[in-house]
Design a protein around this motif. Structure first.
Motif, short mmCIF file in Angstrom:
data_model
loop_
_atom_site.label_atom_id
_atom_site.label_comp_id
_atom_site.label_asym_id
_atom_site.label_seq_id
_atom_site.Cartn_x
_atom_site.Cartn_y
_atom_site.Cartn_z
N MET A 123 0.71 -1.08 -0.04
CA MET A 123 0.00 -0.17 0.08
C MET A 123 0.93 1.38 -0.04
N PRO A 124 0.84 2.14 -0.84
CA PRO A 124 1.43 3.37 -1.04
C PRO A 124 1.40 4.02 0.18
N SER A 125 2.63 4.75 0.60
CA SER A 125 2.57 5.52 1.80
C SER A 125 2.64 7.12 1.77
N CYS A 126 2.99 7.47 0.61
CA CYS A 126 3.38 8.95 0.76
C CYS A 126 2.87 9.53 -0.42
N ALA A 127 1.66 10.05 -0.52
CA ALA A 127 0.87 10.90 -1.87
C ALA A 127 0.38 11.94 -0.86
N PRO A 128 0.87 13.26 -1.12
CA PRO A 128 2.07 13.32 -1.69
C PRO A 128 3.37 12.87 -1.03
N SER A 129 4.49 12.87 -1.61
CA SER A 129 5.79 12.07 -0.98
C SER A 129 6.22 13.41 0.08
N ALA A 130 6.01 14.39 -0.33
CA ALA A 130 6.50 15.59 0.66
C ALA A 130 5.63 16.73 0.87
N MET A 171 8.60 7.73 1.63
CA MET A 171 9.72 8.49 1.25
C MET A 171 9.88 9.73 2.15
N ASN A 172 8.56 10.10 2.80
CA ASN A 172 8.78 11.08 3.55
C ASN A 172 9.48 10.95 4.72
N PHE A 173 10.82 10.84 4.51
CA PHE A 173 11.68 10.39 5.79
C PHE A 173 11.99 11.50 6.61
N PRO A 174 11.96 12.62 6.09
CA PRO A 174 12.04 13.89 7.24
C PRO A 174 10.79 13.87 8.13
N GLY A 175 9.63 13.50 7.57
CA GLY A 175 8.33 13.39 8.52
C GLY A 175 8.60 12.43 9.59
N THR A 214 0.59 -3.20 13.07
CA THR A 214 -0.46 -3.58 13.71
C THR A 214 -1.09 -4.99 12.95
N ALA A 215 -0.76 -4.71 11.55
CA ALA A 215 -1.45 -5.75 10.66
C ALA A 215 -0.69 -6.90 10.49
N ARG A 216 0.50 -6.81 11.21
CA ARG A 216 1.72 -7.54 11.24
C ARG A 216 2.36 -7.87 9.74
N LYS A 217 2.35 -6.56 8.98
CA LYS A 217 2.92 -6.42 7.66
C LYS A 217 4.25 -5.62 7.65
N THR A 218 4.89 -5.82 6.43
CA THR A 218 6.32 -5.04 6.43
C THR A 218 6.17 -3.55 5.86
N VAL A 219 6.90 -2.83 6.49
CA VAL A 219 7.12 -1.54 6.37
C VAL A 219 8.22 -1.31 5.47
N GLY A 220 7.90 -0.68 4.06
CA GLY A 220 9.17 -0.21 3.25
C GLY A 220 9.66 1.00 3.47
N GLY A 221 10.98 0.81 3.28
CA GLY A 221 11.85 2.16 3.68
C GLY A 221 12.24 2.95 2.20
N HIS A 222 12.59 4.26 2.53
CA HIS A 222 13.14 5.06 1.37
C HIS A 222 14.05 6.18 2.16
N TYR A 223 15.12 6.05 2.44
CA TYR A 223 16.04 6.86 2.85
C TYR A 223 17.19 7.51 2.15
N ALA A 224 16.66 8.67 1.46
CA ALA A 224 17.44 8.92 0.32
C ALA A 224 18.41 10.37 1.00
N ASP A 234 13.22 -1.89 5.46
CA ASP A 234 14.38 -1.90 4.27
C ASP A 234 14.62 -0.69 3.75
N ASP A 235 15.66 -0.68 2.98
CA ASP A 235 15.68 0.71 2.16
C ASP A 235 16.58 0.37 0.91
N HIS A 236 16.14 1.01 -0.23
CA HIS A 236 16.75 0.74 -1.56
C HIS A 236 17.44 1.95 -1.99
N GLU A 237 17.70 3.10 -1.01
CA GLU A 237 18.08 3.98 -1.64
C GLU A 237 19.66 4.38 -1.55
N GLY A 238 20.42 3.12 -0.92
CA GLY A 238 21.82 3.31 -0.72
C GLY A 238 22.43 3.47 -2.09
#
Length: 596
Positions: free
Chosen positions: A145-152, A183-187, A204-214, A232-236
């Motif tokens: 499920m997308p997390s950031c719309a808007p991303s910033a 994606m809103n890592f500053p937030g 709470t739903a025991r599911k995985t939180v995707g990361g994006h620390y750019a 996790d994070d893929h921005e390295g």
């Protein structure tokens, strides 16, 4: 597609393994690549029942009956179907059905997708459409499920916003496996209640939180982000990034997409530093349709990792069992073992990895590069197709950048494109003024962000360099990560207007103009992001687009992907949005001209 759970067919699997009932399929005489133990076991068979593996061992003759299908492995390696841990289907310019059709011959049998592109255009409704088409496919397409719309928030305006309530609702859908990249890592670092509420709903739903620390900052801000919950994070982009993530209990996702080459610079954490490879995962993030058709998908990433010095069995773990374990699905997929979905590839070489025979859920889906199954389409409604709303026809004057009063030259901030990487550089250039209008010069051309969701008629203008365009040209795209307005880059303002108006007429896509005429067009009518045409047709049009760009002097690798990211206001250093020029190192709107 309906697929029975392990518990529903356990009795059948037991009966087949014990020899009391015949298997539906037996793959005979192969070398079993066991990603659990990282070993290759010769002369093994695989018996399959109800789309799941019932038996793996030598001599599965006791599982064979009159109706059992036999596939002769002939000594080839039997490896698990490949998994893409992080990707955006929309970036392939294809719908889930056509994306599946394109990647199945490359051995991808599981994808963990984040449809935040369509979420920015159509909100939760668009996510549901992507989820529903994904569920029809003969391979495993799981949705985050997308997390950031808007991303910033505060720096861009999207067509729709995603709320914590949307996230909580989606967590109950059957194909949702977690939260898409935060994606809103500053937030998160600042403790923003909305971002933390989305993470909490996912946990709470025991599911995985995707990361994006750019961000290159690996100090307290990074540690605060990790404490917020992303797994996790893929921005390295360098070895230190990968090491920092795995040390904090996150998975380091190393990507090789069409334009992002971040595996070679990070995999040394395993190959040279000797870190435990189970903390590392391979992914694509974004793959262009041309890459899928001509170069491959996850098979391309695995080959690349091997070419970078990674042991083939470790590279395969990073594209199979590591991914499955990360999403809590290691009892479903990611390995060849009892009870798992029968997703198997036959290949004659573990280094060059030719994908010779692909089996998904116990059914042959591809052989020798050809997809052999149907990939059903969702009936996309009109509300998903009519999404380009400019409000008015644009003219050359809309792309004029007025200079300060009486200025003969100005020092302007310039977005600098970096080849093969997502980050840009914040540059500056001394530019001439003619008739009160600032002109590009010496490799600096104009860029504009055209609002296309609400028909406001708004146009934000700035400058960009790095494409190398020569002569008079313009390129426009309604793929404009992540808010997906319209990005127009050009050296001729009249053609910039023509290009923008053309995309309004066709309902979205990418168009390239030179010498006063359109040279290439890729129609993307679904949300202005995707085509439901076959991948080869879309790839041919995308190749014509690339040829038109090269004819005007652009030599960047996959320059279209670079173009589409110029509004991504969560990756440093300088971007453009409908609100202005964005300094992503400070997360604030910044003036176009330097103070004198």
């Amino acid at each position: 597609m309906s697929f029975k759970a392990w518990a529903e067919v356990a009795a059948d699997l037991v009966a087949v393994a014990a020899g009391r009932a015949p298997a539906d399929l037996v793959i005979r005489g192969g070398q079993w690549v066991n990603v659990h133990t990282r070993e290759v076991l010769p002369d093994h068979d695989i018996a399959v029942k109800a789309g799941r593996i019932a038996y793996v061992g030598p001599h599965a003759g006791h599982c064979i009956g009159d109706g059992t299908e036999i596939i002769e492995a002939e000594g080839r390696f039997m490896i698990p179907g490949l998994c893409d841990a992080h990707m955006h289907i929309e970036s392939g310019m294809l719908t889930p059905a056509e994306f599946a059709r394109a990647v199945i011959p490359h051995g991808t049998t599981s994808m963990f997708t984040d449809p935040h592109e369509i979420a920015n255009v159509l909100g939760l409704d668009g996510v549901r459409m992507m989820h529903d088409e994904a569920a029809l496919q003969p391979i495993n397409i799981f949705t985050q499920m997308p997390s950031c719309a808007p991303s910033a928030p505060g720096l861009e305006t999207t067509g729709h916003e995603i709320t914590p309530e949307d996230v909580a609702e989606a967590m109950s859908w059957p194909g949702i496996v977690g939260l898409g990249e935060m994606m809103n890592f500053p937030g998160v670092v600042a403790g923003d209640p909305k971002m933390l509420a989305e993470i909490a709903a996912t946990q709470t739903a025991r599911k995985t939180v995707g990361g994006h620390y750019a961000s290159p900052d690996l100090g307290p801000a990074f540690h605060a982000y990790a404490a917020g919950g992303p797994a996790d994070d893929h921005e390295g982009t360098q070895e230190a990034d990968a090491i920092a993530r795995v040390r904090q209990g996150m998975k380091a996702m190393m990507r090789l997409g069409s334009a992002w080459y971040d595996v070679e610079s990070q995999i040394t954490a395993v190959t040279e530093k000797g870190l435990d490879p189970r903390g590392f995962i391979l992914c694509t993030d974004d793959c262009h349709s041309g890459t899928l058709v001509n170069d491959g998908h996850m098979n391309r990433v695995v080959r690349h990792a091997i070419d970078c010095g990674c042991d083939p069995l470790i590279a395969l773990q990073m594209a199979t069992i590591n991914t499955a374990e990360h999403f809590g699905m290691e009892r479903e997929l990611g390995s060849i073992a009892p009870g798992r979905r029968a997703d198997v590839i036959l290949t004659s070489d573990l280094r060059s990895l030719p994908i010779e025979h692909v089996i998904a859920r116990g059914v042959t889906v591809a052989k020798d590069g050809a997809c052999l199954v149907e990939c059903p389409h969702y009936d996309w409604p009109q509300r998903a197709r009519g999404t380009v709303h400019l409000g008015r026809a644009l003219g050359a004057a809309d792309f004029e950048i007025k200079a300060p009063k009486d200025a003969a030259r100005v020092t302007a901030k310039v977005i600098g494109v970096v080849e093969n990487q997502a980050p840009t550089k914040a540059l500056s250039a001394d530019l001439p003024v003619q008739g009160g209008i600032v002109e590009g010069e010496g490799g600096v051309c104009q860029i504009a962000l055209v609002e296309r969701h609400r028909g406001t008629g708004g146009v934000t203008n700035a400058f960009v360099s790095g494409f190398g365009y020569e002569g008079r040209m313009a390129m426009a795209s309604t793929v404009a990560h992540d808010s997906h307005h319209m990005i127009v880059v050009g050296t001729d303002r009249a053609m910039m207007a023509e290009a923008a108006n053309r995309l309004s007429d066709v309902g979205g896509g990418v168009t390239f103009w030179a010498d006063g005429a359109e040279q290439a067009l890729v129609e993307l009518p679904i949300a202005g992001l995707m085509s439901d045409a076959p991948a080869r047709e879309v790839a041919a049009k995308a190749e014509a687009l690339g040829e038109a760009m090269r004819a005007q002097g652009c030599t960047l690798n996959n320059a279209y992907m670079q173009h589409s990211l110029l509004a991504l206001v969560v990756i440093p250093e300088l971007r453009i949005s409908d609100m202005g020029l964005v300094d992503v190192t400070r997360f604030e709107i910044t003036p176009l001209f330097e103070e004198t």
